[in-house]
Write a protein that holds these residues in place. Structure first.
Motif, PDB file in Angstrom:
ATOM      1  N   ALA A   1      84.087-109.718  -4.833  1.00 41.38           N
ATOM      2  CA  ALA A   1      82.749-109.565  -4.265  1.00 41.38           C
ATOM      3  C   ALA A   1      81.715-109.590  -5.391  1.00 41.38           C
ATOM      4  CB  ALA A   1      82.653-108.253  -3.492  1.00 41.38           C
TER       5      ALA A   1
ATOM      6  N   ARG B   1      80.091-111.909  -0.743  1.00 37.67           N
ATOM      7  CA  ARG B   1      79.802-110.517  -0.408  1.00 37.67           C
ATOM      8  C   ARG B   1      81.049-109.695  -0.154  1.00 37.67           C
ATOM      9  NH1 ARG B   1      74.686-109.097   0.689  1.00 37.67           N
ATOM     10  NH2 ARG B   1      73.114-110.725   0.723  1.00 37.67           N
ATOM     11  N   ALA B   2      82.197-110.342  -0.076  1.00 34.84           N
ATOM     12  CA  ALA B   2      83.453-109.627   0.162  1.00 34.84           C
ATOM     13  C   ALA B   2      84.559-110.335  -0.606  1.00 34.84           C
ATOM     14  CB  ALA B   2      83.780-109.593   1.656  1.00 34.84           C
TER      15      ALA B   2
ATOM     16  N   ALA C   1      80.770-114.098   4.770  1.00 38.41           N
ATOM     17  CA  ALA C   1      81.081-113.517   3.461  1.00 38.41           C
ATOM     18  C   ALA C   1      80.196-114.072   2.357  1.00 38.41           C
ATOM     19  CB  ALA C   1      82.545-113.774   3.109  1.00 38.41           C
TER      20      ALA C   1
END
Length: 206
Positions: A56, A94-95, A107
Motif C-alpha cells: 500500500a 491504496r491496499a 485499490a
C-alpha cells in the motif's frame, strides 16, 4: 454377326441428389460448430495482475503489472478490475496485493495514503507465529490483572515482522512494524509505553 450391345451412358446427378444435400448439411454444421467453439475459446479479456507482492502507498509502474487473460462468469464484474485495453494504470495503490492477484479499481487512488510506521515489541509468546508482512493484526495493551486488556489498534497492517531470533531480545521478544493510518496515529504513545512495560499482545485479525 450379332449386333454389339448399346453403350451405357452415366448421367450426372442433379443438385437434388439426397447424398449431395446431406453432404452440404454436414459441411454447414461443421462450420457452425467450429465458429461457436472459436467464439467460446476467445471469450476472455486481459486484465492487470500484480507481477510481485505490492505494498500500500506504492506508485504503480509497468514493471509491477502483468497482463493476464481471464473469463468472467458475470460480465459486470469486469468493471471492477483494470483492463489492459485501458493502458497501464497511473496512481497509488491504496491496499496491498499479493503476486498474481487481480488489481481492483477501488485499490487505486490518485494520492498516497498517509501512514505512520511504528515498531512495537511484545513477548514472543504473545505474537502468533503466522504474523508476517501483509497480515492484519489487533494490538492489545494488557494491565496488571488478567482481565485488564484493551484493544487499542484494530486491523492494522504489518509491514515487517522479523523472526524471534532477529528481534531486540532474541528469543524472548519479537518486533512487529505496523503501518498506522491517521485515525490510529493517536495511539502510538499508548502502544510504545505499553511495549516498554512489556504489556503488549498481538492477535492476528484474519
Amino acid at each position: 454377326m450379332p449386333e454389339p450391345p448399346a453403350a451405357v451412358r452415366f448421367s450426372r446427378r442433379g443438385w437434388r441428389d439426397p447424398r449431395l444435400v446431406i453432404g452440404l448439411v454436414l459441411v454447414a454444421a461443421s462450420v457452425l460448430l467450429g465458429a461457436r467453439m472459436l467464439a467460446e475459446a476467445d471469450d476472455t479479456v486481459e486484465v492487470w495482475t500484480a507481477a510481485h507482492d505490492l505494498q500500500a502507498g506504492q506508485t504503480l509502474s509497468g514493471e509491477d503489472l502483468v497482463a493476464t487473460r481471464v473469463r468472467f462468469a458475470d460480465a459486470d464484474r469486469l468493471g471492477l478490475y483494470l483492463p489492459v485495453a485501458d493502458g497501464v494504470p497511473e496512481g497509488v495503490l491504496r491496499a496491498p496485493a499479493a503476486s498474481g492477484a487481480l488489481l481492483p479499481r477501488a485499490a487505486l487512488g490518485a494520492d498516497a495514503v498517509e501512514q505512520t510506521e511504528v515498531a512495537v515489541w511484545a513477548p514472543a509468546i504473545a505474537v502468533p507465529p503466522s504474523v508476517g508482512p501483509g497480515a492484519r493484526v489487533d494490538v492489545w495493551v494488557t494491565g496488571e490483572g488478567a482481565r485488564d486488556a484493551e484493544a487499542v489498534l484494530r486491523g492494522v497492517r504489518v509491514v515487517a515482522a522479523p523472526g524471534a531470533d532477529a528481534t531486540l531480545a532474541a528469543s524472548t521478544e519479537r518486533q512487529v512494524v505496523l503501518a498506522l493510518g491517521p485515525d490510529d496515529a493517536a495511539q502510538v504513545g499508548t502502544v510504545l509505553a505499553a511495549a516498554q512495560a512489556g504489556q503488549v499482545a498481538i492477535t492476528r485479525a484474519g
